[in-house]
Design a protein around this motif. Structure first.
Motif, short mmCIF file in Angstrom:
data_model
loop_
_atom_site.label_atom_id
_atom_site.label_comp_id
_atom_site.label_asym_id
_atom_site.label_seq_id
_atom_site.Cartn_x
_atom_site.Cartn_y
_atom_site.Cartn_z
N GLU A 40 0.84 -1.19 0.00
CA GLU A 40 0.00 0.00 0.00
C GLU A 40 0.87 1.24 0.00
OE1 GLU A 40 -2.47 -0.27 3.35
OE2 GLU A 40 -3.55 -2.06 2.69
N CYS A 41 0.30 2.29 -0.45
CA CYS A 41 1.04 3.55 -0.50
C CYS A 41 1.42 3.98 0.91
CB CYS A 41 0.18 4.63 -1.17
SG CYS A 41 1.03 6.21 -1.36
N GLY A 42 2.71 4.29 1.09
CA GLY A 42 3.20 4.72 2.38
C GLY A 42 3.64 3.59 3.29
N ASP A 43 3.34 2.39 2.90
CA ASP A 43 3.75 1.24 3.70
C ASP A 43 5.15 0.80 3.28
OD1 ASP A 43 3.67 -0.69 5.56
OD2 ASP A 43 2.18 -1.96 4.57
N PHE A 44 5.92 0.24 4.21
CA PHE A 44 7.27 -0.23 3.89
C PHE A 44 7.59 -1.42 4.79
CE2 PHE A 44 7.61 3.04 7.12
CZ PHE A 44 8.45 2.48 8.08
N ILE A 45 8.64 -2.16 4.36
CA ILE A 45 9.07 -3.35 5.11
C ILE A 45 9.79 -2.91 6.37
CG2 ILE A 45 10.43 -5.47 5.02
CD1 ILE A 45 10.16 -5.41 1.99
N SER A 46 9.30 -3.37 7.50
CA SER A 46 9.90 -3.00 8.79
C SER A 46 10.59 -4.17 9.47
CB SER A 46 8.84 -2.42 9.72
OG SER A 46 7.81 -3.38 9.93
N ALA A 47 10.31 -5.40 9.05
CA ALA A 47 10.94 -6.58 9.67
C ALA A 47 10.98 -7.69 8.63
CB ALA A 47 10.19 -7.03 10.92
N SER A 94 9.43 -6.31 14.79
CA SER A 94 10.50 -7.31 14.61
C SER A 94 9.88 -8.68 14.40
CB SER A 94 11.45 -7.33 15.82
OG SER A 94 10.75 -7.68 16.99
N ILE A 95 10.62 -9.51 13.68
CA ILE A 95 10.21 -10.89 13.40
C ILE A 95 11.42 -11.77 13.62
CG2 ILE A 95 9.42 -12.52 11.65
CD1 ILE A 95 7.92 -10.28 10.30
N ALA A 96 11.21 -12.90 14.30
CA ALA A 96 12.30 -13.85 14.52
C ALA A 96 11.74 -15.26 14.49
CB ALA A 96 13.01 -13.57 15.84
N CYS A 97 12.25 -16.08 13.57
CA CYS A 97 11.85 -17.49 13.50
C CYS A 97 12.65 -18.30 14.51
CB CYS A 97 12.08 -18.04 12.10
SG CYS A 97 11.07 -17.27 10.82
N SER A 98 12.00 -19.32 15.05
CA SER A 98 12.70 -20.21 15.97
C SER A 98 13.75 -21.01 15.20
CB SER A 98 11.71 -21.16 16.64
OG SER A 98 11.08 -21.99 15.67
N PRO A 99 14.77 -21.52 15.89
CA PRO A 99 15.83 -22.25 15.17
C PRO A 99 15.35 -23.45 14.37
CG PRO A 99 16.56 -21.68 17.39
CD PRO A 99 15.10 -21.32 17.30
N ASP A 100 14.27 -24.11 14.84
CA ASP A 100 13.75 -25.25 14.09
C ASP A 100 12.75 -24.85 13.02
OD1 ASP A 100 11.72 -24.44 15.70
OD2 ASP A 100 11.42 -26.37 16.68
N ALA A 160 9.71 -23.87 13.37
CA ALA A 160 8.32 -24.24 13.67
C ALA A 160 7.50 -23.07 14.16
CB ALA A 160 8.28 -25.37 14.70
N LEU A 161 8.12 -22.09 14.79
CA LEU A 161 7.40 -20.96 15.39
C LEU A 161 7.96 -19.66 14.86
CD1 LEU A 161 7.08 -22.12 19.11
CD2 LEU A 161 5.44 -22.42 17.25
N LEU A 162 7.15 -18.63 15.04
CA LEU A 162 7.51 -17.29 14.60
C LEU A 162 7.13 -16.32 15.70
CD1 LEU A 162 8.55 -15.83 11.98
CD2 LEU A 162 6.15 -15.34 11.51
N ALA A 163 8.10 -15.54 16.20
CA ALA A 163 7.84 -14.53 17.23
C ALA A 163 7.77 -13.16 16.56
CB ALA A 163 8.93 -14.56 18.29
N VAL A 164 6.70 -12.40 16.91
CA VAL A 164 6.45 -11.10 16.29
C VAL A 164 6.18 -10.10 17.40
CG1 VAL A 164 5.01 -9.80 14.68
CG2 VAL A 164 5.50 -12.23 14.25
N THR A 165 6.78 -8.93 17.29
CA THR A 165 6.46 -7.84 18.21
C THR A 165 5.76 -6.73 17.43
OG1 THR A 165 8.62 -6.83 17.87
CG2 THR A 165 8.40 -8.32 19.74
N ALA A 166 4.73 -6.18 18.07
CA ALA A 166 3.92 -5.13 17.44
C ALA A 166 4.25 -3.80 18.05
CB ALA A 166 2.44 -5.45 17.60
N GLY A 167 3.88 -2.75 17.33
CA GLY A 167 4.18 -1.40 17.78
C GLY A 167 3.45 -1.01 19.04
N LEU A 168 2.31 -1.67 19.35
CA LEU A 168 1.58 -1.37 20.57
C LEU A 168 2.10 -2.15 21.77
CD1 LEU A 168 -2.06 -1.20 19.17
CD2 LEU A 168 -0.46 0.67 19.66
N GLY A 169 3.25 -2.82 21.61
CA GLY A 169 3.85 -3.51 22.74
C GLY A 169 3.35 -4.91 22.93
N GLN A 170 2.79 -5.52 21.91
CA GLN A 170 2.30 -6.88 22.01
C GLN A 170 3.34 -7.86 21.45
OE1 GLN A 170 -0.20 -5.94 24.19
NE2 GLN A 170 -1.06 -7.87 23.39
N LEU A 171 3.38 -9.04 22.06
CA LEU A 171 4.26 -10.13 21.64
C LEU A 171 3.39 -11.29 21.20
CD1 LEU A 171 7.03 -11.58 21.38
CD2 LEU A 171 6.78 -12.23 23.77
#
Length: 1326
Positions: A73-80, A121-127, A129-140
């Protein structure tokens, strides 16, 4: 004790779409080795990194990277961004909160979710299987790869639900940062975030399974994105911001429970942007922003200290980001925001130079420690050199006792310092000395592989960047090359450094140096390593990528010869970042060897691979200070084994096979000459101490240093000192390393050492050391026993020629000869002093046997000097008599010293010895008083008896007079060895006869009857002589003595009759026959005895001599009976040979069948009872060859019976006992029994005599049949033995081939039935 060296670097520019486009995010595909970069223009750049480091591969891969624009979308960009292994796609997070799944190969993008506040931020687990995501409102959020939300929680549980993160303290969501890092096993992950008052944050550890908060640290001012979990899982790295305190930031390490474990300061007021561990968990890279530049600092932890090993600087306007290669622990990838990508490949190198000087890099400090003076592990050092900036590369040169140091710094400046002689470094201990940058307008850029060509020439490799050099310093010809450029942008730089100031002795001189760029040489690709050519001045070997070797010559060479490729056989088969050039001596010829170690652990010399699992290597020279020739290669393997090989093994041996044999040390515990099992896993070689030190320095993973002295190197070093006749140094090394002192004597042979004893004493000069050496001498050769397997080369100059002055000790033992030579050298070369006298006494005490009497004579002389009151000046040169005596008693048995004192017949000296040896006065005082009261001769006689000196005792008792005749005779009789001396002492015939008769009695008691008879005859004791001759069975001597005694004819005849009967009863009929014929005139009896003795020809001769037909008839009858018995016995023996052979063949056949069955069943019957098999085969043989069988009754006379019994006894002796059926040795026993059944020499003589007698008596047919029977038996026996021997070593048997009849036929056909010594040729023709 190692430094991090930049082995190679590659760079390329990424063509971005616009000037405003910048590279912000990265991800890595481990499986396909692909790197992804995301730009601010929402474009994904991807390219696959080459598996090797070849420059051509890099250029091919980076020319056309794949570009994938992501539509947003217009104005959107890749942040993680991160790479999801399970989906083989990129997971993208945008500022508007979209979660995108982007497939690079298909260039397809899919929206898989949306989060409020945008994705931070985005971080995949070493295996994966899981994906950890942090949101701008402080949610994990924790998601599965199917996009199901497993857990959702607040990053800051302390903030109430009513207070939104975006509104807290007036900070917007865009300011919120929440990096995520996973532990390597995927059970935990950590976040850094949650906005607090005054920028305070917490590092929180979360559990994977339930998403619960596991632990949290105290609130601190953290650097926003600086967090990373060590791959080994031990700790989490983060950074404290201490700007408010005007202090440099701290890198802090936390445990899983949130507790702070350790920290270290960055030592500079900078801003930390990112922290990343390499995949090996040993290097920590930190990106920082300084006032004038950005930089990546690489840190290393060892021995409880963090070292700054490398720093790479970048322009601040370009911006910089980095990441470690997830699969290569020494591979660093950096990129600037404007699209320049750089890769750096590091290697660990030893910080110890060839001269055993440790130069450990720690940021801008260089820790200097000469290991030859002290083994000092970093961070300790003798002194420190402080440079203006961090050190990138160091080179050290020690030539002609002059040391020079060159260092290339991270700001591309160059520093040169001249150091004083190493022996004067002790006054620098504990100091930190500043080093100045050299004065020059030259800007060399980043230099790799810096090295000294000579004391004024430096050589290095530089990448041709835009700011590499200042054109002012280039020559015109070189400037042309610079303008044209090299396709690979690599250049060899030769720099001349000159100091305009005079050096001050014993001080470090770093000012007044200027640098001039003499020449550049373009290269075809990256350089792996540079080493100096030790055999050629101003020359170096250049290793290119792939292992090819070039030789570079300095400016003095023609331009077309400056860089030339060597013969391919000198190059390596692969790139070897660890390279060294050494000079060796090969039978007097000087050679240069290039050693290289590649990344896979292959240690190479040219195309030859010595070791395929090498982890480190170094070299040792036993004469490095003089010749620089290397004598040994030392290497460690990945199995934690340390090997030491001489250069002779390298040049002419097969060390590859030796290393393979030692890989399994558990099977080679008895072979430890070349191999040492390291006591700590992962220990690496740091260096070696050359020369007489003969030490190897190892460093464990923990950082501590261990100095070991391998026996092989120590012994080689001692051999070298002995070749140079440096006896003092050799003795000190032997004492230090607890080598057997006899090594010095036996190395070149003790005869050679005897020649050098005088030089040995003069060099050592320390009498205490000589005394210790003398005390350790023993017979035998330690070179053939204790050190037999540790001497691999014959020492040069070995000679066994004995000096003229030592010819009188050639027949002596080693101990006595060496002690004599040392004692002589001490007396002639060393000035008189108490220590010399004690050392001489030691040489006498260590004699074999100890020369105690000579030692006591020296002590007695000193005692007499003390009693006579000799002037004090002379007595100062000798120790006291009491001290000498105590020294002698300490070295030897006190009882032996007391007896030696008695042997000198000095009762006063004996009393002093007894008192100092702590003997009980009640024991020796009465004895000495008793001796003191006796006449001198008797006193000495008593002492000699105590000391068992019987010869001396006899002489002393003889000198006492005729009154002691009885004691004299008793002494002689009790000690038979005195009989010859007694005969010499006594001149009277009567006493001599008495002694001779006593000697004869002694010989008779000792069963020496012949000698006893001679002794009795000499003293006319005929009756005893007759008894002695009777004892030895000498009838001739008895009859002769009888005649000497005057026996009458009747008595002599009676004596002869008795002797004839006695010899006949003893089984000696031939002797009885001679006595009967010569002394008794009994012809019939004599012929009968000859018949019993089977002397047929002699019996016939006597019968015909006396014309006795009756006796001739008796001889004929007895011969016929004997021939008949022998023929019967030969036939029976032939049958027994066949039975024994049949039994042997049956047993052998069954064993072959059993072995074949075991082999065919794949060794399943290994435990079968072999005896039971043998017993079964024995029961099936239906033979009774093992039962004792009696010969059938003989029809011959009693003489035949006697001879038959003797033959049976002889046969049993050949058989060697009863054969046990089924026993393990049954086959060999049967073969030996068959061999023992052959005709003996005595049987052959008897047989021939009987054949001649039969022919003489006219019984030729009987003789022919007897000879035929004997020949048949002998042929059968030989054929059986030949058959048995042929089948012993074969695994197959054929009934037709391996049969007795077949072998008898072959023996007849091949002429083996030749005429025997007993055979009569005419008999077959009668």
């Amino acid at each position: 004790m190692k430094n991090l060296k930049l082995a190679s670097a590659h760079s390329f520019n990424l063509d971005l779409q616009s000037e405003d486009e910048a590279l912000h995010l990265s991800a890595f595909d481990i499986e396909r080795n692909r790197l992804f970069l995301a730009s601010s223009a929402n474009i994904i750049y991807s390219f696959q990194l080459p598996s090797s480091e070849k420059a051509k591969s890099w250029s091919n891969y980076v020319q056309s990277p794949q570009r994938d624009p992501v539509v947003m979308e217009c104005g959107d960009f890749i942040s993680a961004m991160d790479y999801l292994i399970e989906k083989d796609s990129l997971v993208l997070g945008t500022s508007n909160g979209c979660l995108l799944l982007h497939n690079i190969d298909g260039n397809a993008t899919e929206i898989v979710g949306r989060v409020e506040g945008g994705v931070k931020s985005i971080a995949c687990s070493p295996d994966g299987a899981l994906l950890a995501v942090t949101a701008g409102l402080g949610q994990l959020l924790v998601l599965t790869h199917d996009w199901d939300v497993l857990h959702e929680t607040s990053l800051n549980p302390e903030v109430t639900e009513s207070g939104a993160m975006g509104d807290a303290d007036g900070y917007s969501c865009s300011q919120f940062q929440a990096p995520i890092t996973w532990r390597a096993d995927g059970k935990y992950f950590a976040t850094l975030g949650g906005l607090h008052e005054h920028y305070l944050q917490k590092l929180r550890v979360w559990e994977r399974e339930n998403g619960m908060l596991h632990s949290a640290t105290e609130a601190k001012v953290f650097m926003d994105a600086a967090i990373d979990w060590m791959p080994s899982g031990a700790k989490v790295a983060a950074a404290y911001d201490r700007k408010a305190e005007n202090k440099c930031p701290l890198v802090v390490f936390f445990e899983k429970n949130g507790l702070e474990r350790s920290y270290f300061p960055v030592d500079e007021l900078v801003e930390i942007n990112n922290i990343k561990w390499n995949c090996g968990s040993d290097l920590l890279a930190i990106s920082v922003t300084c006032n004038k530049h950005d930089a990546v600092k690489v840190w290393y932890f060892s021995n409880n200290h963090w070292y700054l090993k490398q720093e790479i600087r970048f322009s601040k306007k370009d911006g910089m980001k980095f990441m470690w290669d997830p699969t290569k622990p020494m591979h660093l990838i950096c990129w600037t925001l404007n699209g320049r990508i750089m890769t750096y490949n590091f290697v660990w190198i030893s910080a110890v130079t060839e001269d055993s000087i440790a130069l450990v890099v720690d940021g801008s400090k260089l820790l200097v420690s000469p290991l030859s003076l002290s083994i000092m592990p970093p961070p300790m050092s003798l002194f420190t050199l402080k440079f203006p900036n961090s050190i990138q590369e160091v080179s050290f040169l020690c030539k002609n006792s002059k040391s020079q140091l060159a260092a290339c710094l991270t700001d591309s400046s160059l520093c040169v310092a001249e150091l004083p002689r190493i022996i004067s470094w002790e006054h620098l201990e504990g100091k930190e000395l500043k080093i100045d940058t050299l004065c020059s307008d030259l800007h060399l850029g980043k230099i790799m592989h810096l090295m000294w060509l000579d004391s004024h020439l430096l050589l290095g490799v530089s990448m041709n960047e835009c700011d590499l050099c200042s054109p002012v310093s280039w020559r015109e010809s070189d400037l042309t090359h610079h303008k044209v450029g090299s396709p690979t942008n690599y250049y060899l730089l030769e720099v001349e450094v000159v100091c305009s100031e005079d050096s001050v002795p014993d001080l470090i001189n770093s000012s007044g140096w200027r640098a001039t760029l003499l020449r550049t040489s373009p290269l075809e690709g990256p350089v792996v390593g540079l080493v100096s050519n030790p055999c050629k001045r101003d020359s170096a070997f250049v290793q290119m990528e792939g292992g090819s070797i070039f030789e570079y010559s300095s400016t003095f060479a023609p331009r077309n010869l400056q860089l030339c490729e060597l013969n391919p056989e000198y190059g390596f088969s692969a790139s070897c970042p660890w390279m060294n050039a050494i000079i060796v001596s090969d039978n007097g010829l000087t050679k240069t060897l290039l050693f290289g170690l590649d990344y896979n652990g292959n240690l190479r010399v040219g195309k030859r691979t010595f070791c395929r699992n090498c982890s480190s290597f170094t070299f040792y020279s036993n004469n490095y200070a003089d010749s620089k020739f290397v004598t040994h290669l030392i290497l460690t393997t990945k199995q934690d084994l340390l090997f030491i090989f001489s250069m002779d093994d390298i040049l002419h041996g097969n060390i590859e096979m030796k290393i393979e044999e030692y890989n399994d040390i558990r099977r080679q515990r008895d072979k430890v000459n070349d191999c040492i099992n390291l006591w700590e896993r992962g220990a690496k070689l740091v260096g070696a101490l050359h020369g007489d030190e003969a030490a190897v320095i190892l460093q464990s993973n923990r950082g501590n240093l261990e100095c070991i002295y391998p026996r092989k190197m120590v012994i080689t070093s001692i051999l070298h000192t002995l070749e140079q006749r440096r006896f003092k140094d050799a003795l000190l090394m032997v004492r230090r390393h607890r080598i057997d002192f006899n090594f010095i004597i036996d190395c070149f042979g003790w005869q050679t050492f005897v020649k050098s004893a005088e030089e040995f004493v003069n060099q050592v000069s320390n009498l205490a050391h000589i005394t210790e050496f003398v005390s350790s001498i023993k017979n035998g050769n330690v070179m053939d026993a204790l050190y037999k397997d540790r001497i691999f080369t014959q020492p040069h100059g070995t000679s066994n020629v004995i000096a003229d002055d030592s010819r009188n000790v050639v027949t002596e033992s080693k101990v006595n000869s060496v002690l004599w030579a040392i004692r002589k050298a001490l007396e002639e070369q060393v000035q008189e002093n108490p220590s010399r006298e004690l050392c001489i006494l030691t040489t006498l005490a260590r004699n074999e046997p100890p020369a105690l009497e000579e030692a006591l004579k020296r002590i007695k002389t000193i005692r007499e000097m003390e009693l006579s009151g000799v002037n004090d000046a002379r007595m100062e040169a000798y120790p006291s008599a009491e001290e000498c005596l105590k020294h002698l008693l300490w070295l030897t048995d006190p009882e032996a010293v007391f007896e030696a004192a008695l042997g000198l017949y000095d009762l006063n000296l004996a009393a002093i010895v007894a008192l100092n040896s702590q003997k009980d006065p009640k024991e020796f005082v009465p004895y000495l008083k008793e001796l003191e009261g006796l006449p001198p001769s008797i006193m000495r006689y008593k002492i000699d008896l105590r000391l068992q000196r019987f010869e001396s005792a006899l002489k002393h008792i003889f000198s006492a007079g005729e009154g002691y005749h009885d004691e004299c005779m008793n002494l002689i009789k009790n000690n038979p060895q005195l009989f010859p001396i007694g005969l010499e002492l006594f001149a009277c015939n009567f006493i001599r006869n008495e002694i001779m008769e006593a000697w004869g009695d002694h010989l008779h008691d000792e069963k020496c009857f012949q000698d006893a008879a001679a002794a009795f005859l000499s003293c006319s004791s005929f009756q005893k002589a007759l008894k002695a001759y009777h004892g030895c069975g000498d009838w001739k001597g008895m009859l002769t003595v009888g005649s000497l005694m005057g026996l009458g004819k009747d008595n002599l005849f009676q004596l002869a009759n008795e002797l004839s009967e006695e010899f006949q009863a003893l089984g000696k009929p031939a002797e009885a026959a001679k006595i009967s014929l010569e002394y008794c005139n009994d012809v019939g009896r004599g012929v009968g005895c000859y018949i019993m003795a089977r002397e047929w020809e002699e019996a016939l001769r006597i019968s015909y001599l006396h014309e006795r037909e009756d006796l001739t008839s008796n001889v004929a009858d007895a011969a016929s009976e004997c021939a008949s018995a022998l023929m019967s016995e030969y036939r029976e023996s032939s049958e027994k040979v066949g039975k024994y052979l049949a039994r042997y063949l049956a047993v052998r056949q069954r064993r072959i069948i059993l072995a074949s069955k075991i082999h065919s069943e794949d060794n399943l019957m290994k435990d079968i009872d072999y005896d039971s098999v043998s017993e079964i085969s024995s029961s099936l043989s239906e033979m009774s060859a093992y039962t004792a069988r009696t010969l059938k009754d003989s029809v011959a006379s009693s003489s035949s019976t006697t001879v038959s019994k003797a033959r049976q006894m002889n046969s049993r002796r050949h058989k060697g006992g009863k054969i046990r059926a089924g026993s393990p040795g049954e086959e060999m026993a049967l073969v030996e029994h068959l061999k023992g059944m052959s005709l003996t020499e005595a049987c052959q003589i008897e047989l021939k005599s009987l054949l001649l007698a039969l022919i003489t008596l006219g019984k030729g047919e009987t003789a022919r049949q007897l000879q035929l029977a004997a020949l048949n038996f002998q042929l059968t026996q030989r054929a059986a033995v030949k058959l048995a021997e042929d089948t012993m070593n074969t695994d197959w048997m054929d009934e037709n081939t391996h049969s007795l009849e077949h072998y008898i036929k072959n023996l007849k056909g091949t002429g083996h039935s030749q005429t025997e010594s007993w055979q009569l040729v005419i008999l077959p023709h009668l």
